[in-house]
Design an enzyme around this catalytic site. Structure first.
Site, PDB file in Angstrom:
ATOM      1  N   THR A 139       0.822  -1.206   0.000  1.00 18.66           N
ATOM      2  CA  THR A 139       0.000   0.000   0.000  1.00 18.66           C
ATOM      3  C   THR A 139       0.857   1.257   0.000  1.00 18.66           C
ATOM      4  OG1 THR A 139      -1.486   1.311   1.429  1.00 18.66           O
ATOM      5  CG2 THR A 139      -0.096  -0.294   2.517  1.00 18.66           C
ATOM      6  N   TYR A 149      -1.215   0.497  10.297  1.00 19.44           N
ATOM      7  CA  TYR A 149      -1.432  -0.172   9.010  1.00 19.44           C
ATOM      8  C   TYR A 149      -0.179  -0.071   8.145  1.00 19.44           C
ATOM      9  CZ  TYR A 149      -3.468  -1.003   4.357  1.00 19.44           C
ATOM     10  OH  TYR A 149      -3.733  -1.473   3.093  1.00 19.44           O
TER      11      TYR A 149
END
Length: 312
Positions: free
Chosen positions: A124, A146
């Site tokens: 990501t 994250y």
């Protein structure tokens, strides 16, 4: 080829499964149907991929006997499974176990097998930090649990490649949207709230955030291209996204244009760790993967609105 997709009932994973079947591959998916969002939505995705011939296993990568349940011969693994996003209700353990421990357990299984898959780790832009505008060889500065744990998972896969144990690469995806987008993500919420005359929660300052909003099928183009470029991909990181930037405010305006109505706004305090800007630098992917995203934001959102109306 025999392909395994983790997180197969998720947003991007399910689209990738369908594309792989279209390309003639035999696809097995695995998903734990996490309660991070409504299971019924993942079930819709699951039925869609099973309809085209994907074999779907329901199991948790953190605890399932993977050596027993995964097919013996896997040529390529696309590893999507993860605890996603920035959530006030998620603990560090949620991110750590789903993103790092689950990845290591997969690697442990394939390290012992004679037939080892090429592993494509799905990462990501959150790895880069608050401003994701960097090239793949610049130092990342993740600012959320994250981002930190997805960087950890990426480096686990690349460590095995560096040691010549298992070949693999990692793809850093940028602000993906389109049909099946998660219900906690921007455009699904905008569409839902607009159609139901509900106020959209807008975090303070986020209307000015810049994003490389990338249509899901353009992302899938880049993901599946790795199958035909394994030698050049091994040990590498690639950014996948569009070079076009739009503010969140522009995204809201485009959604309103497609729906033909204004969307009420419920202003909320800023979220810590949220990115202020993402702009995908895809020079490397263009050169080595022939990656070339084409879908405009308006065209992609029209497809997403149609999907939402047809399903909900």
């Amino acid at each position: 080829m025999n392909v395994l997709v983790t997180g197969a009932a998720g947003f991007i994973g399910s689209h990738t499964c369908e594309r792989l079947v279209q390309l003639g591959h035999t696809v097995t998916g695995i998903d734990n149907f996490s309660p991070y969002y409504d299971r019924a939505l993942k079930q819709l995705n699951a039925e869609a991929i099973k309809h085209v011939g994907v074999t779907l296993i329901e199991a948790d990568l953190r605890s399932a006997p993977l050596a027993e349940i995964l097919p013996e011969k896997i040529d390529v693994l696309f590893h999507f499974a993860a605890h996603p996003g920035i959530s006030a209700t998620s603990s560090f353990e949620d991110y750590y176990t789903n993103n790092i421990i689950a990845t290591q357990r997969l690697l442990d299984v394939f390290e012992t097998r004679t037939h080892k898959p090429f592993i494509v780790n799905i990462a990501t832009s959150s790895i880069y930090g608050l401003e994701a505008t960097l090239t793949e060889d610049q130092a990342p500065l993740p600012a959320s649990w994250y981002g930190v744990t997805k960087l950890g998972a990426e480096q686990l896969v690349l460590a095995y490649s560096r040691r010549n144990i298992i070949k693999g690469c990692s793809l850093r995806l940028y602000s993906v949207y389109g049909p099946r987008e998660r219900p906690d993500k921007l455009y699904t919420r905008l569409i839902k709230n607009g159609l139901n005359d509900e106020a959209f929660p807008l975090f303070e300052g986020s209307e000015k955030h810049l994003r490389s909003f990338t249509y899901v099928q353009d992302i899938v183009d880049g993901i599946v291209s790795t199958i035909d470029h394994q030698e050049v991909c091994d040990g590498e990181i690639f950014n996948l996204g569009t070079e076009e930037e739009n503010t969140t405010a522009a995204g809201i305006a485009t959604t309103e244009k497609i729906l033909g109505k204004k969307i009420a706004i419920d202003h909320k305090p800023a979220r810590p760790g949220d990115q202020s800007r993402t702009k995908a630098n895809i020079n490397k992917a263009r050169q080595l993967l022939k990656y070339n995203p084409q879908t405009s934001l308006e065209d992609g959102l029209k497809a997403q609105v149609d999907w939402y109306k047809n399903n909900f």
